[in-house]
Design an enzyme around this catalytic site. Structure first.
Site, PDB file in Angstrom:
ATOM      1  N   SER A  65      -1.599  -2.574   6.232  1.00 51.88           N
ATOM      2  CA  SER A  65      -1.612  -1.168   5.774  1.00 51.88           C
ATOM      3  C   SER A  65      -1.004  -0.177   6.753  1.00 51.88           C
ATOM      4  O   SER A  65      -0.806   0.982   6.389  1.00 51.88           O
ATOM      5  CB  SER A  65      -3.042  -0.726   5.488  1.00 51.88           C
ATOM      6  OG  SER A  65      -3.462  -1.268   4.268  1.00 51.88           O
ATOM      7  N   LYS A  68       1.897   1.693   5.617  1.00 55.05           N
ATOM      8  CA  LYS A  68       1.756   2.815   4.660  1.00 55.05           C
ATOM      9  C   LYS A  68       2.138   4.151   5.313  1.00 55.05           C
ATOM     10  O   LYS A  68       2.537   5.078   4.627  1.00 55.05           O
ATOM     11  CB  LYS A  68       0.327   2.862   4.102  1.00 55.05           C
ATOM     12  CG  LYS A  68      -0.016   1.638   3.233  1.00 55.05           C
ATOM     13  CD  LYS A  68      -1.497   1.606   2.892  1.00 55.05           C
ATOM     14  CE  LYS A  68      -1.864   0.384   2.059  1.00 55.05           C
ATOM     15  NZ  LYS A  68      -3.309   0.262   1.833  1.00 55.05           N
ATOM     16  N   TYR A 189       5.993  -4.020  -1.729  1.00 57.13           N
ATOM     17  CA  TYR A 189       4.752  -3.649  -1.033  1.00 57.13           C
ATOM     18  C   TYR A 189       4.230  -4.811  -0.183  1.00 57.13           C
ATOM     19  O   TYR A 189       3.932  -4.654   1.006  1.00 57.13           O
ATOM     20  CB  TYR A 189       3.720  -3.232  -2.087  1.00 57.13           C
ATOM     21  CG  TYR A 189       2.320  -3.009  -1.580  1.00 57.13           C
ATOM     22  CD1 TYR A 189       1.961  -1.808  -0.971  1.00 57.13           C
ATOM     23  CD2 TYR A 189       1.337  -3.992  -1.725  1.00 57.13           C
ATOM     24  CE1 TYR A 189       0.659  -1.597  -0.510  1.00 57.13           C
ATOM     25  CE2 TYR A 189       0.051  -3.793  -1.277  1.00 57.13           C
ATOM     26  CZ  TYR A 189      -0.285  -2.592  -0.667  1.00 57.13           C
ATOM     27  OH  TYR A 189      -1.576  -2.385  -0.220  1.00 57.13           O
ATOM     28  N   TYR A 233      -9.816   4.540   5.975  1.00 61.69           N
ATOM     29  CA  TYR A 233     -10.498   4.392   4.681  1.00 61.69           C
ATOM     30  C   TYR A 233     -11.879   5.036   4.699  1.00 61.69           C
ATOM     31  O   TYR A 233     -12.045   6.128   5.222  1.00 61.69           O
ATOM     32  CB  TYR A 233     -10.561   2.905   4.264  1.00 61.69           C
ATOM     33  CG  TYR A 233      -9.182   2.321   4.276  1.00 61.69           C
ATOM     34  CD1 TYR A 233      -8.291   2.656   3.265  1.00 61.69           C
ATOM     35  CD2 TYR A 233      -8.733   1.526   5.315  1.00 61.69           C
ATOM     36  CE1 TYR A 233      -6.992   2.181   3.289  1.00 61.69           C
ATOM     37  CE2 TYR A 233      -7.436   1.055   5.342  1.00 61.69           C
ATOM     38  CZ  TYR A 233      -6.583   1.389   4.323  1.00 61.69           C
ATOM     39  OH  TYR A 233      -5.312   0.944   4.356  1.00 61.69           O
ATOM     40  N   VAL A 251      -5.534  -4.610   7.617  1.00 58.46           N
ATOM     41  CA  VAL A 251      -6.480  -5.737   7.554  1.00 58.46           C
ATOM     42  C   VAL A 251      -6.041  -6.948   8.376  1.00 58.46           C
ATOM     43  O   VAL A 251      -6.827  -7.870   8.574  1.00 58.46           O
ATOM     44  CB  VAL A 251      -6.783  -6.230   6.114  1.00 58.46           C
ATOM     45  CG1 VAL A 251      -7.689  -5.298   5.369  1.00 58.46           C
ATOM     46  CG2 VAL A 251      -5.530  -6.540   5.355  1.00 58.46           C
TER      47      VAL A 251
HETATM   48  O1  DON Z   1      -2.967  -4.431  -0.311  1.00 61.51           O
HETATM   49  C1  DON Z   1      -3.466  -5.180   0.515  1.00 61.51           C
HETATM   50  O2  DON Z   1      -4.492  -5.748   0.230  1.00 61.51           O
HETATM   51  C2  DON Z   1      -2.896  -5.414   1.914  1.00 61.51           C
HETATM   52  N1  DON Z   1      -1.613  -5.976   1.886  1.00 61.51           N
HETATM   53  C3  DON Z   1      -2.945  -4.194   2.756  1.00 61.51           C
HETATM   54  C4  DON Z   1      -4.337  -3.718   2.889  1.00 61.51           C
HETATM   55  C5  DON Z   1      -4.736  -3.235   4.223  1.00 61.51           C
HETATM   56  O3  DON Z   1      -4.217  -3.562   5.265  1.00 61.51           O
HETATM   57  C6  DON Z   1      -5.936  -2.367   4.204  1.00 61.51           C
HETATM   58  N2  DON Z   1      -6.287  -1.968   5.530  1.00 61.51           N
HETATM   59  N3  DON Z   1      -7.255  -1.966   6.152  1.00 61.51           N
END
Ligand code: DON
Length: 300
Positions: A65, A68, A189, A233, A251
């Site tokens: 993320s 983003k 994405y 978040y 993540v």
């Molecule tokens: O959309 C997803 O699940 C992941 N590729 C990115 C999510 C993410 O890193 C959330 N962060 N804490």
């Protein structure tokens, strides 16, 4: 001073170390569950470009993320503020990153650019006009890297387990918020999330977001405001109190944090229940206190 910052980074390692065992590596993307929870890397870059690192700072992991932030900057640069915020709100959602968090007021759209639904919308906007290669090249250029590889195994693993994001895309398509088709958007994405960096790259990226002349002051202000309020978040409030500088987690276990004098890149894949790296948070709380980084620290 040189010695002091070196020692400080080493001390942050010592403070964060015991917290690694209290978190859990992400497993909803099966490939991420292979991460080694014992790893910890910290890099700090000063305003004048000196880099201090310790631990597993050469280990490359997927930024997830954290990318983003660059979806937002790229979209702002190419389309401007009015178009970007006609597609996403700028409100903390108080919900997990996987929640669709599509809020009704003043119009139905994702709560902010950092929850998955908001990032997917901006990703669809970018994918409507630019190739993934152009997007990744632009990010590589910003941080002075020749190229940025994508972790194919993590990409494939997420692609095969992307029900939640597919559901969000269906909802976003219904609301006519997508500017590229669902499959193109999802592929763009997930590949962007699987970009590989080490903590030195993350610190350089944090530095570039903060200081690079290619980023307009207005766009930097928007990015930092949203990182401060939504970057962690549903853990953003507590993080704001305990650390108090704009930050963004992924993540994969990465975290970037921005301050006028110091920019940070950290990695520790064991996460807290809200999906933020636990040891990285603890290291940042230490840096914040030692270096007096909190934006609201007014005490003498
Ligand atoms: O959309 C997803 O699940 C992941 N590729 C990115 C999510 C993410 O890193 C959330 N962060 N804490």
């Amino acid at each position: 001073m040189e010695q002091t910052l070196e020692t400080l980074v080493e001390n942050a390692m010592t403070i964060a170390e015991p917290w690694k065992k209290n978190g859990q590596v992400a497993s909803y993307i099966p490939e991420l569950s292979n991460a080694d929870p014992k790893q910890l890397g910290i890099s700090l870059m000063t305003k004048d470009g000196r880099l201090y690192s310790a631990g597993d700072s050469d280990y490359a992991f997927t930024i997830q993320s954290i990318v983003k932030c660059y979806f937002l900057l790229f979209a702002l640069d190419k389309w401007g503020e009015d178009i970007v915020f006609s597609l996403v709100h700028m409100e903390p959602s108080g919900a997990s990153f996987q929640s669709p968090a599509i809020t009704p007021l003043p119009q139905i759209r994702p709560a902010n650019p950092f929850i998955n639904a908001g990032a997917l919308v901006l990703c669809s906007l970018i994918a409507s006009t630019y190739s993934l290669e152009e997007f990744v090249e632009s990010l590589a250029q910003l941080i002075s890297r020749e190229d940025l590889p994508i972790d194919r195994a993590v990409y494939q693993s997420e692609y095969a387990h992307s029900q939640a994001n597919r559901q969000s895309l269906n909802k976003l398509a219904e609301l006519e918020l997508l500017r590229a088709d669902r499959e193109t958007t999802l592929d763009f994405y997930i590949k962007s999330c699987a970009i590989l960096m080490d903590t030195k790259d993350l610190a350089r990226m944090a530095w570039a977001f903060k200081h690079h002349e290619a980023i307009s002051p207005r766009h930097r202000l928007i990015l930092e405001s949203l990182m401060f309020t939504c970057g962690m978040y549903n853990g953003s409030g507590e993080y704001a109190v305990r650390v108090g500088i704009p930050s963004k987690s992924g993540v994969g276990g990465g975290l970037i944090a921005l301050h006028d004098d110091y920019c940070f890149g950290l990695y520790a894949p064991a996460l807290d229940p809200k999906g933020n790296s636990l040891a990285a948070r603890k290291a940042m709380a230490f840096f914040s206190e030692e270096l007096r980084l909190h934006v609201f620290d007014r005490t003498d």
